[in-house]
Design a protein around this motif. Structure first.
Motif, PDB file in Angstrom:
ATOM      1  N   PRO A   5       0.823  -1.212   0.000  1.00  6.37           N
ATOM      2  CA  PRO A   5       0.000   0.000   0.000  1.00  6.37           C
ATOM      3  C   PRO A   5       0.853   1.255   0.000  1.00  6.37           C
ATOM      4  N   GLY A   6       0.494   2.186  -0.878  1.00  7.88           N
ATOM      5  CA  GLY A   6       1.221   3.433  -0.992  1.00  7.88           C
ATOM      6  C   GLY A   6       2.261   3.455  -2.085  1.00  7.88           C
ATOM      7  N   SER A   7       2.591   2.307  -2.667  1.00  7.44           N
ATOM      8  CA  SER A   7       3.614   2.262  -3.707  1.00  7.44           C
ATOM      9  C   SER A   7       3.016   2.658  -5.056  1.00  7.44           C
ATOM     10  N   ILE A   8       3.898   2.996  -6.018  1.00 11.82           N
ATOM     11  CA  ILE A   8       3.501   3.355  -7.375  1.00 11.82           C
ATOM     12  C   ILE A   8       3.724   2.143  -8.279  1.00 11.82           C
ATOM     13  N   VAL A   9       2.715   1.801  -9.086  1.00 12.76           N
ATOM     14  CA  VAL A   9       2.844   0.685 -10.022  1.00 12.76           C
ATOM     15  C   VAL A   9       2.377   1.138 -11.393  1.00 12.76           C
ATOM     16  N   ARG A  10       2.806   0.382 -12.415  1.00  7.59           N
ATOM     17  CA  ARG A  10       2.320   0.601 -13.785  1.00  7.59           C
ATOM     18  C   ARG A  10       1.415  -0.559 -14.148  1.00  7.59           C
ATOM     19  N   PHE A  11       0.237  -0.229 -14.702  1.00  9.08           N
ATOM     20  CA  PHE A  11      -0.742  -1.239 -15.079  1.00  9.08           C
ATOM     21  C   PHE A  11      -1.583  -0.659 -16.209  1.00  9.08           C
ATOM     22  N   ARG A  12      -1.706  -1.407 -17.285  1.00  7.77           N
ATOM     23  CA  ARG A  12      -2.485  -0.962 -18.450  1.00  7.77           C
ATOM     24  C   ARG A  12      -2.031   0.404 -18.953  1.00  7.77           C
ATOM     25  N   HIS A  13      -0.711   0.540 -19.079  1.00  6.70           N
ATOM     26  CA  HIS A  13      -0.094   1.732 -19.662  1.00  6.70           C
ATOM     27  C   HIS A  13      -0.300   2.984 -18.813  1.00  6.70           C
ATOM     28  N   ARG A  14      -0.632   2.836 -17.544  1.00  7.35           N
ATOM     29  CA  ARG A  14      -0.829   3.998 -16.672  1.00  7.35           C
ATOM     30  C   ARG A  14      -0.133   3.760 -15.343  1.00  7.35           C
ATOM     31  N   ARG A  15       0.147   4.849 -14.634  1.00  6.34           N
ATOM     32  CA  ARG A  15       0.675   4.749 -13.275  1.00  6.34           C
ATOM     33  C   ARG A  15      -0.476   4.814 -12.290  1.00  6.34           C
ATOM     34  N   TRP A  16      -0.341   4.042 -11.207  1.00  4.82           N
ATOM     35  CA  TRP A  16      -1.376   3.943 -10.192  1.00  4.82           C
ATOM     36  C   TRP A  16      -0.735   3.970  -8.801  1.00  4.82           C
ATOM     37  N   VAL A  17      -1.533   4.379  -7.825  1.00  2.00           N
ATOM     38  CA  VAL A  17      -1.137   4.282  -6.418  1.00  2.00           C
ATOM     39  C   VAL A  17      -1.879   3.098  -5.806  1.00  2.00           C
ATOM     40  N   VAL A  18      -1.160   2.245  -5.077  1.00  2.00           N
ATOM     41  CA  VAL A  18      -1.761   1.065  -4.460  1.00  2.00           C
ATOM     42  C   VAL A  18      -2.421   1.475  -3.142  1.00  2.00           C
ATOM     43  N   LEU A  19      -3.695   1.114  -2.995  1.00  2.00           N
ATOM     44  CA  LEU A  19      -4.447   1.382  -1.768  1.00  2.00           C
ATOM     45  C   LEU A  19      -4.614   0.086  -0.974  1.00  2.00           C
TER      46      LEU A  19
END
Length: 966
Positions: A5-19
């Motif tokens: 939680p709180g890390s940055i990931v790439r998924f489906r060509h976008r950046r996301w924040v993990v909740l």
């Protein structure tokens, strides 16, 4: 991959924040520029399987993108981007987490119940603040906080049927919860949407239910089989029975709530403006719902330990109490001007009254030989008959016309009526009451009046003719409005209120009176005033129609509402009306306060409201009620600032009025010895109750939260989320930057000219009002000026502006509206300084609760090469005050930006936290942990044992380079 939680990931060509996710198999992903409402659930195993053929489905570790030093703008654009980041925070690091998700700005005093609740485990709280203080907001804050901290996952609000829609609207619009309404008219449609084998109570996490629907055995048992984690009971005084009569409709409500309260782990909030009806046993039962011990305590003999224990569970404040502790709160409430307006009976009406009075005197005489309970019921019948006649000629005619059909035997209803009559004298609350209703009845109780008269009087043909003659007299007065001087006095008062710009509510007891008054007002006023709408709302109109008609009144330039007491509890009318006129005086001072509290309450935009009390100078019933009850209640409230109900029970009113209207004149006429005066007994007991209530409040007042502590908590939340001025400054700046003309008014409002929307980006254009011919006035404080719309941090327009600017800065950096870097010359610095705008994340851990990600927006700074760092307060000051003072060539600006970005990028690229940025995050984490512990200062060990861990690295949203101007 292992995601945290709180890390940055790439998924489906976008950046996301993990909740954080409650399900280990699910990863919750929030878009980099979105909010938690946009979160995408991703099944870990399914994503791994799809990743073999679709690489974009693979979860990959990533980092927050750095700003482009070639894409430069001005410092104001960076400040707007920072404000947008703050206003988009939902998982804010503030110690009160609910404030990031609500669409209402709570006043500091409204946070007191929330802070008290957070120090209880479980939450068991009676909120008995004054009418119009904002109990719905106080309860909603508690519910939202418990929801956001994971304490609850299911919530139910139990309320009277007329209030279900209002509660659902409040939860949806102000607290961003998604409720469904459980009532007879809605259940069938909801059941059709259920998955097979799933109940309503399990499927829907947030329920607003009619308590009279749930109290029925066929609904109560399924509800209790799957009860919610938190129960809010509105108008809780209507739940507790005042008698031992098993057929008292309140017993079924009480049984339902008592069974819910029996689970000591369940959270329970009771709301009422009138917790003490004057019946001590009923009040004890109400407290017993919080804890069984409280039901047996003598509240006048509590030791210090018991006083402190009870005070932790009870919030009971008047406006005077709040204004003493929070002087600024006195400006939130209007000043109430109470005016007495009198009239004299016409000859025709005086004759009708006297003839009816003679009939009622006979009813009283005939009741002397009856048992005590039946005799009291006859008193009620006599007084109610008088009340109907004096309410209006139409109500009098209806009451008199149905006295002709005698009943051969005493039915079961009379037994119930006599049993209830001991403790429920107010006619609007007694004999129109049905087992499925939880509201005052405004119909004339014709059948039971008939029972009372025929049970005592053997109506001869002569008596029947006399009743028909009285009804004929009433009809004649109705046909000749000029002979109804009460109506004429009302018309004159309404005209005066309208002439000065007021919008009045006219209160009546009976439906027939309300319809009669509304018809006459329309005939007299609407032909000469085309902007005026006269509406009539009574118990004959269902709840949905009443709500629709109230909404329709918002479009009327001038309005008058005629209503019965079906609207006198729980309904908010303050935004549409600023005056009341009591066409019929209530016989209970508490009802008077409830009526006037519909407009005299938190959120009333006018500085003053008017309450007109209309009564007859030569009407002995009105005279007694005014002299003994209403003026006495007013004196108590003026002297002490509290409402003290009529002592013991409302049966005293029957005895008092019968004595003064019938017995005392008879004793004087027959020269009979006069016994104890009930008036003196009543007033003496009332004074004793007043002194006792004052002592209780004084003892409990010492346990109130320190206003400075509450203000400190609110300030710490504002530092994270932004306050009203933050929202105003952002809306003004963003609107101007996006092409809207903005006019700042002296009253703090903003006027947006929306007549040329083509110059505005389409996503913002869609947020503007549909009527673009007029200016849009936005207010940022409550109460707000008439004609304006309140805008807070979660208002769609604020959120839309913030999201658009954020997306432009990150996804379309070539657009000149905003950018993530700026370079300017300023006298504020003596050497080149870099100001960094950071979005930081922290992991909150609590025993027995899922982890939570907290977010904050911080400003820090350093010299050009990152060797000397500024204190956050100094960096914030420079960012707020920096303005360009000289031109810098574009090439030089880009070179400075690239040089300044290098030390920031190097620090953020470290795999492990170290250096000044890591120290800044560690210091902030310690501050947040301490703030959260202070909020839970008196809570149990389980809730105080929390830790806050900074997550590395923070997000660099933007930076500003300041070059000295020499």
């Amino acid at each position: 991959m292992s995601v945290r939680p709180g890390s940055i990931v790439r998924f489906r060509h976008r950046r996301w924040v993990v909740l954080p996710s409650d399900d280990e198999a699910i990863v919750l992903l929030r878009p980099l520029t979105g909010t938690s409402e946009d979160a995408l659930p991703v099944h870990r195993q399914l994503a791994d399987l799809l990743a073999y053929s679709l690489p974009s489905e693979r979860l990959e570790a990533d980092r927050f993108p750095l700003p482009d030093p070639t894409q430069l703008t001005d410092a104001e654009a960076v400040r707007l981007l920072g404000q947008a980041a703050r206003l988009l925070l939902r998982e804010g690091a503030a110690p009160l987490r609910s404030l990031g998700r609500i669409s209402v700005r709570p006043r500091p005093y409204q946070l007191v119940p929330l802070l008290m609740a957070l120090r209880l485990d479980p939450v068991r709280l009676l909120i008995a603040d004054d009418v119009g203080v904002g109990k719905t907001i106080e309860a909603g804050l508690i519910a939202r906080e418990l929801w956001d901290t994971g304490e609850i996952r299911r919530l139910a609000v139990l309320c009277p049927p007329p209030l279900t829609e209002q509660w659902a609207s409040e939860l949806r619009e102000k607290f961003h919860l998604d409720p469904v309404i459980l009532a007879p008219h809605s259940v069938a449609a909801l059941e059709r949407t259920l998955p097979p084998g799933r109940s309503l109570f399990r499927h829907y996490p947030v329920i607003v239910a009619s308590i009279d629907y749930l109290k029925l055995p066929r609904n109560r048992e399924p509800f209790l089989a799957e009860p919610p984690d938190l129960v809010i009971v509105d108008e809780a005084h209507g739940v507790v029975p005042a008698t031992t009569a098993e057929r008292d409709p309140r017993h079924l409500r009480y049984r339902l709530v008592r069974e819910l309260a029996s689970d000591q782990r369940r959270h329970l909030i009771l709301l009422t403006a009138t917790p003490h009806s004057g019946i001590q046993r009923a009040f004890q039962r109400l407290l017993g719902l919080l804890h069984t011990d409280f039901e047996d305590w003598d509240l006048d003999q509590l030791d210090r330990a018991r006083t402190e224990r009870l005070a932790r569970h009870v919030v009971q404040r008047t406006r005077a109490d709040i204004s003493r502790q929070w002087p600024e709160a006195s400006q939130l409430y209007p000043v109430r001007d109470a005016i007495e307006r009198t009239y004299a009976l016409s000859d025709a009406y005086r004759a009708l009254f006297q003839d009816t009075f003679d009939f009622c005197r006979r009813l009283i005489e005939e009741s002397r030989q009856l048992p005590d309970r039946e005799r009291r019921f006859q008193w009620w019948a006599a007084l109610t008959l008088l009340r109907c006649v004096m309410s209006s000629p139409r109500a009098g005619a209806e009451a008199l016309a149905r006295r002709e059909i005698p009943q051969a035997e005493e039915p079961e209803e009379l037994a119930l009526a006599t049993e209830l009559g001991e403790n429920s004298f107010e006619p609007a609350e007694l004999l129109g009451l049905e087992p499925t209703e939880f509201r005052p009845s405004d119909e004339i109780p014709s059948q039971r009046l008939e029972l009372a008269t025929t049970h005592t009087l053997a109506l001869s043909e002569t008596a029947r003719r006399r009743l028909r003659e009285l009804a004929r007299q009433a009809r004649a007065i109705e046909a000749d409005p000029a002979s109804d001087t009460k109506l004429q006095a009302c018309l004159e008062a309404v005209r005066q209120l309208l002439d000065r710009g007021s919008a009045p509510v006219i209160w009546c007891v009976f439906v027939d009176t309300a319809e009669y008054v509304a018809e006459r007002l329309r005939q007299a006023l609407e032909p000469t005033d085309r902007d005026l709408v006269v509406e009539c709302l009574t118990g004959r109109i269902d709840d949905q129609q009443r709500r629709e008609r109230v909404r329709a009144l918002q479009q009327a330039p001038r309005r008058v509402l005629v209503a019965t007491d079906c609207l006198s509890e729980g309904v908010n009318l303050q935004e549409l009306f600023d005056a009341v006129l009591h066409y019929d005086l209530p016989w209970n001072p508490n009802r008077l306060e409830q009526r006037e509290g519909r407009v005299d309450r938190f959120g009333q935009p006018c500085e003053r409201v008017t309450a007109v009390r209309l009564y007859g100078r030569d009407n002995p019933v009105d005279a007694e009620v005014i002299d003994i009850l209403i003026r006495k209640a007013d004196r108590i409230r003026r002297q002490l600032g509290i409402h003290v109900p009529v002592p013991e029970d409302e049966g005293w009113l029957a005895e008092l009025l019968v004595h003064r209207l019938f017995e005392k004149p008879r004793q004087a006429q027959l020269a009979l010895p006069i016994g104890p005066d009930p008036t003196e007994q009543l007033l003496s007991r009332w004074d004793a109750d007043t002194e006792r209530e004052q002592r209780r409040r004084t003892r409990f007042a010492q346990h109130a939260l320190d206003p400075q502590v509450v203000t400190q908590h609110l300030a710490s939340c504002d530092a994270v989320l932004g306050d009203e001025e933050t929202v105003r400054a952002f809306v003004a700046g963003a609107s101007q930057r996006l092409g809207l003309a903005v006019d700042a008014r002296p009253d703090g409002t903003l006027v947006l000219q929306t007549s040329r929307p083509d110059t505005v980006p389409e996503p913002i254009r869609l947020l503007l009002p549909s009527d673009r011919r007029r200016a849009w006035q936005l207010a940022f404080t409550v109460p707000h000026p008439p004609g304006s719309e309140w805008v807070g941090r979660n208002h769609p327009f604020t959120v839309g502006l913030a999201r658009y600017l954020f997306e432009v800065a990150f996804e379309r950096p070539a657009e000149p509206i905003v950018a993530r870097a700026a370079v300017l010359r300023s006298r504020l610095v003596s050497q080149v300084a870099t100001l960094a705008l950071l979005r930081t994340r922290f992991l909150l851990r609590r025993p027995d609760r899922p982890e939570a990600v907290l977010e904050d927006v911080l400003v820090t700074g350093c010299d050009l090469f990152g060797e000397r760092w500024l204190a956050p307060a100094e960096a914030r000051r420079l960012l707020d005050q920096a303005r360009p003072e000289d031109d810098i060539p574009l090439a030089e600006r880009r070179e400075l930006a690239a040089t300044a970005l290098e030390p920031l990028a190097e620090s953020l690229a470290r795999t492990e936290p170290s250096g000044p940025l890591a120290e800044l995050l560690a210091q902030r984490a310690a501050e947040l942990a301490e703030a959260h512990r202070q909020v839970l200062a008196a809570a149990g060990e389980r809730r105080r044992s929390l830790t806050v861990e900074p997550l590395w690295p923070p997000d660099l949203i933007a930076f500003v380079v300041l070059q000295p101007k020499r």
